[in-house]
Design an enzyme around this catalytic site. Structure first.
Site, mmCIF file in Angstrom:
data_model
loop_
_atom_site.group_PDB
_atom_site.id
_atom_site.type_symbol
_atom_site.label_atom_id
_atom_site.label_comp_id
_atom_site.label_asym_id
_atom_site.label_seq_id
_atom_site.Cartn_x
_atom_site.Cartn_y
_atom_site.Cartn_z
ATOM 1 N N GLU A 89 9.557 -15.511 -9.302
ATOM 2 C CA GLU A 89 8.721 -14.338 -9.033
ATOM 3 C C GLU A 89 8.327 -13.557 -10.275
ATOM 4 O O GLU A 89 7.254 -12.962 -10.293
ATOM 5 C CB GLU A 89 9.310 -13.429 -7.946
ATOM 6 C CG GLU A 89 10.565 -12.685 -8.290
ATOM 7 C CD GLU A 89 11.041 -11.798 -7.127
ATOM 8 O OE1 GLU A 89 12.231 -11.506 -7.073
ATOM 9 O OE2 GLU A 89 10.213 -11.396 -6.292
ATOM 10 N N LYS B 274 14.368 -15.457 -8.448
ATOM 11 C CA LYS B 274 14.146 -14.484 -9.519
ATOM 12 C C LYS B 274 13.266 -15.073 -10.599
ATOM 13 O O LYS B 274 12.340 -14.443 -11.086
ATOM 14 C CB LYS B 274 15.505 -14.063 -10.085
ATOM 15 C CG LYS B 274 15.613 -12.645 -10.493
ATOM 16 C CD LYS B 274 15.925 -11.661 -9.400
ATOM 17 C CE LYS B 274 15.069 -11.765 -8.174
ATOM 18 N NZ LYS B 274 15.599 -11.087 -7.024
ATOM 19 N N HIS C 18 20.149 -36.502 -2.728
ATOM 20 C CA HIS C 18 19.374 -36.790 -1.517
ATOM 21 C C HIS C 18 17.872 -36.532 -1.714
ATOM 22 O O HIS C 18 17.136 -36.409 -0.746
ATOM 23 C CB HIS C 18 19.903 -35.964 -0.341
ATOM 24 C CG HIS C 18 21.316 -36.281 -0.002
ATOM 25 N ND1 HIS C 18 21.708 -37.490 0.529
ATOM 26 C CD2 HIS C 18 22.464 -35.568 -0.170
ATOM 27 C CE1 HIS C 18 23.017 -37.501 0.701
ATOM 28 N NE2 HIS C 18 23.496 -36.351 0.267
ATOM 29 N N GLU D 280 19.148 -17.411 -5.098
ATOM 30 C CA GLU D 280 18.725 -16.120 -5.646
ATOM 31 C C GLU D 280 18.296 -16.274 -7.109
ATOM 32 O O GLU D 280 17.321 -15.671 -7.552
ATOM 33 C CB GLU D 280 19.864 -15.097 -5.475
ATOM 34 C CG GLU D 280 19.740 -13.797 -6.238
ATOM 35 C CD GLU D 280 18.462 -13.014 -5.964
ATOM 36 O OE1 GLU D 280 17.773 -13.296 -4.968
ATOM 37 O OE2 GLU D 280 18.143 -12.151 -6.797
ATOM 38 N N CYS E 60 0.828 -1.204 0.000
ATOM 39 C CA CYS E 60 0.000 0.000 0.000
ATOM 40 C C CYS E 60 0.866 1.259 0.000
ATOM 41 O O CYS E 60 1.965 1.274 0.542
ATOM 42 C CB CYS E 60 -0.874 0.015 1.238
ATOM 43 S SG CYS E 60 -1.873 -1.446 1.411
ATOM 44 N N ARG F 176 5.495 -0.309 -6.006
ATOM 45 C CA ARG F 176 5.415 -1.112 -4.787
ATOM 46 C C ARG F 176 4.386 -2.231 -4.901
ATOM 47 O O ARG F 176 4.380 -3.149 -4.085
ATOM 48 C CB ARG F 176 5.044 -0.213 -3.600
ATOM 49 C CG ARG F 176 6.122 0.808 -3.267
ATOM 50 C CD ARG F 176 5.552 1.884 -2.370
ATOM 51 N NE ARG F 176 5.098 1.342 -1.117
ATOM 52 C CZ ARG F 176 5.775 1.415 0.016
ATOM 53 N NH1 ARG F 176 6.935 2.006 0.036
ATOM 54 N NH2 ARG F 176 5.303 0.906 1.122
ATOM 55 N N TRP G 294 -2.939 -2.729 -1.507
ATOM 56 C CA TRP G 294 -2.548 -4.106 -1.805
ATOM 57 C C TRP G 294 -3.342 -4.955 -0.819
ATOM 58 O O TRP G 294 -3.116 -4.897 0.382
ATOM 59 C CB TRP G 294 -1.051 -4.265 -1.587
ATOM 60 C CG TRP G 294 -0.471 -5.567 -2.005
ATOM 61 C CD1 TRP G 294 -0.103 -5.937 -3.269
ATOM 62 C CD2 TRP G 294 -0.142 -6.672 -1.151
ATOM 63 N NE1 TRP G 294 0.419 -7.200 -3.249
ATOM 64 C CE2 TRP G 294 0.408 -7.688 -1.975
ATOM 65 C CE3 TRP G 294 -0.250 -6.925 0.211
ATOM 66 C CZ2 TRP G 294 0.837 -8.917 -1.474
ATOM 67 C CZ3 TRP G 294 0.171 -8.148 0.709
ATOM 68 C CH2 TRP G 294 0.706 -9.122 -0.134
ATOM 69 N N ASN H 136 -1.923 2.295 5.838
ATOM 70 C CA ASN H 136 -1.031 1.177 5.508
ATOM 71 C C ASN H 136 -0.820 0.356 6.771
ATOM 72 O O ASN H 136 -0.703 0.930 7.852
ATOM 73 C CB ASN H 136 0.349 1.680 5.069
ATOM 74 C CG ASN H 136 0.343 2.257 3.677
ATOM 75 O OD1 ASN H 136 -0.696 2.322 3.028
ATOM 76 N ND2 ASN H 136 1.503 2.693 3.228
ATOM 77 N N GLY H 137 -0.709 -0.969 6.619
ATOM 78 C CA GLY H 137 -0.468 -1.812 7.787
ATOM 79 C C GLY H 137 -1.691 -2.653 8.099
ATOM 80 O O GLY H 137 -2.592 -2.805 7.254
ATOM 81 N N LYS I 260 6.715 -4.564 -3.683
ATOM 82 C CA LYS I 260 8.136 -4.235 -3.545
ATOM 83 C C LYS I 260 8.554 -4.198 -2.084
ATOM 84 O O LYS I 260 9.579 -4.713 -1.708
ATOM 85 C CB LYS I 260 8.400 -2.882 -4.212
ATOM 86 C CG LYS I 260 9.849 -2.426 -4.150
ATOM 87 C CD LYS I 260 10.744 -3.359 -4.926
ATOM 88 C CE LYS I 260 12.202 -2.979 -4.857
ATOM 89 N NZ LYS I 260 13.058 -4.115 -5.272
HETATM 90 C C1 AGP Z 1 13.263 -10.124 -4.228
HETATM 91 O O1 AGP Z 1 13.321 -10.175 -5.595
HETATM 92 C C2 AGP Z 1 11.976 -9.988 -3.599
HETATM 93 N N1 AGP Z 1 11.058 -9.194 -4.246
HETATM 94 C C3 AGP Z 1 11.927 -10.091 -2.083
HETATM 95 O O2 AGP Z 1 12.368 -11.373 -1.771
HETATM 96 C C4 AGP Z 1 12.709 -9.061 -1.239
HETATM 97 O O3 AGP Z 1 14.072 -9.229 -1.416
HETATM 98 C C5 AGP Z 1 12.311 -9.224 0.234
HETATM 99 O O4 AGP Z 1 10.940 -8.968 0.372
HETATM 100 C C6 AGP Z 1 13.110 -8.352 1.164
HETATM 101 O O5 AGP Z 1 12.930 -7.010 0.903
HETATM 102 P P1 AGP Z 1 13.867 -5.912 1.558
HETATM 103 O O6 AGP Z 1 15.246 -6.133 1.030
HETATM 104 O O7 AGP Z 1 13.293 -4.598 1.117
HETATM 105 O O8 AGP Z 1 13.823 -6.101 3.042
#
Ligand code: AGP
Length: 612
Positions: A492, A489, A508, A485, A2, A28, A77, A103-104, A607
């Protein structure tokens, strides 16, 4: 997640500023948007739409927005209730005299709602937020001023909130409050602008004031403001801070997507993370942000890194490096798990929070958890002035500049580099790899650039594999966090199932998945365990699994083993996987583009994850 923007001033441009601000916060992630504004009869009008901010702008008249000096806006959101117009913000009381953007999460909303319903209040949404305007309304009946009613309501709310309130009872004032959800206001020449993120304010002023937890502010149209700490019932005087802002960094330029732009900013990011911090002539690492705690750091015998998602993988990369460089045991914990664990914690443990946004609710909760432990709390944070930077005792900024695509790319490199610098700093020059690593850090930006020069080759690879439904990413040692990582990527932004695994774990369990339709990305850059990684490739090949390898230039073996190979420049064992990471990030980007997906704003994600 949000976003909030509010404007109060002397010029009738409140809606323009609020809608521009909401557009700046679009990255965001959100699913509906709305505004409330004062008309010329000083009544509050409401407009809410499901979908994009542009839909809201069109509904309000496009280029011909209603002139007004007071407006609040929100991008939502969904958490409580699906994205619909009634659930969008602003939420209001029944006579539409009090409008709230929030927000929250209000954790006790159901209890408050029951209480208010018994008092005759009618609810029209499924949101937790709707209790706020009704609650303020309720207290206006027993108090003598709006500010008193607002404060009484705040005392009843539990959970997390950044709130902005407009009321037709006081058209020349906006009210804003914060608890565990960021809120900042900008002091412009002819207005005050409040927002959940300074990027919504930057265009209008660089002078800002951040609210702390349990504070509210009354923002007046003549430019004056009063801040109060409502926990301790005290007036707050706070200095105005100046934002550092590079307009070019916040815009797309010639790139089709922020994600691509941010990947291409990796060489510059690597450079700025080390700028002024390493000195080759004297073999030193200087971290100004740690100077104030240098004495305390000498007694640290354990480090716990807390972070989420990509930041936690950078943390894991840092774990390997700090242990090798400084010989201090390090462990990485997902912040969402850390906060519920009852583990022993001694005062000689330091906690490092790693975060791009500095606003991730789980990581903030982890920092809060140790507040009373008396341990050193450090930050490796990108967003200057964010909540975490104000909750930590000391820290090292990432200096990656704004990152707008939901998928974190360049920030990962900045976090990994800063953790490397912390490892070098703590090692005090004692490690064998101290000097070579310092030198390699200088060389890395150019090597990263050479990887980017192969973008077309990586794009072709993405075209070839874009229709596969599953991928596995593997690596050993420093390559393992990078494999994790790579996998996050892909999932997502392309919605393709992908998992990261230590290469040695294949046998395993995961090997059972492998067949001709299940490709494996193998980070096979030069290292002392490369032979072992070859073994993993052989196991996959024996099950007909396609192999995409990322290897070091000059490796003549790998082409015989893998179906496809991308080469990266020669680097140290510790840093080569970072170069491989660029390949994996570009691969994910090109697959998403080939599938015509919304690269910068993938479905269901935000975001900055400001709810736990
Ligand atoms: C990464 O591509 C993500 N969108 C997500 O995992 C992100 O890294 C995570 O939410 C942490 O965010 P921050 O670094 O703003 O704390």
């Amino acid at each position: 997640m949000c976003g909030i923007v509010g404007y109060i001033g002397e010029q009738p441009k409140a809606l323009n500023v609020v809608l521009d601000g909401l557009s700046a916060l679009e990255y965001r992630g959100y699913d509906s948007a709305g505004v409330a504004y004062l008309d010329n009869k000083k009544q509050l009008l409401l407009d809410k739409q499901v979908g994009r901010v542009q839909g809201l702008i069109d509904s309000l008249g496009g280029a011909d927005l209603p002139p007004t000096t007071t407006a609040i806006g929100h991008t939502r959101w969904a958490t409580h209730g699906i994205p619909t117009i009634p659930n969008a913000h602003p939420q209001s009381n029944t006579d539409k005299t009090i409008m709230v953007v929030h927000n929250g999460i209000i954790e006790n909303y159901s209890e408050l709602r029951d209480h208010l319903e018994k008092q005759g209040y009618k609810f029209v949404s499924e949101t937790d937020t709707e209790v706020i305007p009704h609650l303020i309304d309720f207290y206006t009946r027993t108090t003598t001023s709006f500010v008193e009613a607002f404060e009484q309501a705040l005392h009843q709310l539990r959970g997390a909130y950044g709130i902005v309130v407009a009321t037709s009872a006081e058209p020349d004032t906006l009210y804003a409050a914060r608890l565990s959800s960021p809120l900042v206001f900008g002091v412009a020449e002819d207005a005050l602008i409040v927002a959940s993120d300074p990027s919504a304010i930057m265009e209008h002023t660089k002078k800002v004031i951040y609210l702390n937890d349990y504070e509210f502010v009354c923002l007046h149209s003549d430019g004056s403001y009063d801040i109060k700490d409502f926990e301790h019932d005290t007036v707050v005087e706070r200095e105005v801070e100046t934002l550092e802002y590079d307009a070019a960094q916040a815009s797309l330029g010639d790139y089709p997507h922020f994600m691509l732009k941010e990947i291409f900013e990796i060489p510059a990011t690597l450079r700025s993370a080390t700028l002024g911090r390493i000195k080759l002539e004297s073999n030193t690492v200087k971290l100004g942000g740690l100077e104030s705690v240098a004495e305390q750091l000498k007694y640290i015998d354990r480090i716990v890194i807390v972070a989420c998602g990509t930041a936690s993988y950078a943390g894991m990369y840092g774990e390997y490096l700090i242990e090798e460089l400084a010989g201090i045991p390090v462990e990485v914990q997902q912040a969402s798990e850390f906060k519920y664990r009852n583990e022993p914690f001694s005062r000689s443990t330091a906690l490092i929070a790693v975060s791009q946004s500095g606003e991730t609710a789980d990581t903030i909760a982890a920092l809060k958890k140790v507040e009373s432990y008396g341990v050193l709390r450090l930050g490796v944070i990108n967003a200057v002035g964010s909540t975490m930077t104000r909750m930590t005792d000391a820290g090292v900024y990432c200096h990656a500049g704004p990152e707008q695509a939901v998928a974190s790319t360049k920030a990962f490199f900045a976090q990994a580099t800063v953790l490397m610098l912390i490892g070098l700093y703590l090692s005090n020059g004692r490690s064998e790899i101290y000097k070579p690593l310092l030198e390699e850090l200088e060389a890395l930006p150019n090597k990263a650039k050479q990887v980017l020069d192969q973008a077309d080759k990586i794009k072709a690879l993405a075209e070839k594999y874009k229709d596969n439904r599953d991928f596995i990413y593997i690596g050993r040692g420093y390559a393992y966090p990078c494999a994790l990582e790579g996998a996050i990527k892909l999932k997502e932004i392309t919605y393709i199932h992908a998992e990261g695994y230590p290469a040695g774990e294949m046998k395993h369990g995961p090997l059972a998945l492998i067949d001709e339709n299940f490709p494996t990305f193998v980070i096979a850059t030069d290292s002392k365990v490369l032979e072992k990684t070859y073994g993993s490739i052989q196991e996959i090949r024996a099950r007909k699994g396609p192999v995409i390898a990322i290897a070091t230039e000059g490796n003549t073996e790998i082409a015989k083993l893998a179906d496809d190979v991308i080469y990266v420049p020669k680097s140290m064992e510790q840093t080569s996987p970072l170069l491989a990471e660029i390949v994996m990030q570009l691969f994910s980007y090109y697959v998403a583009v080939a599938k015509d997906l919304n690269v910068d704003r993938p479905r269901n994600l935000a975001k900055s994850v400001t709810v736990e």
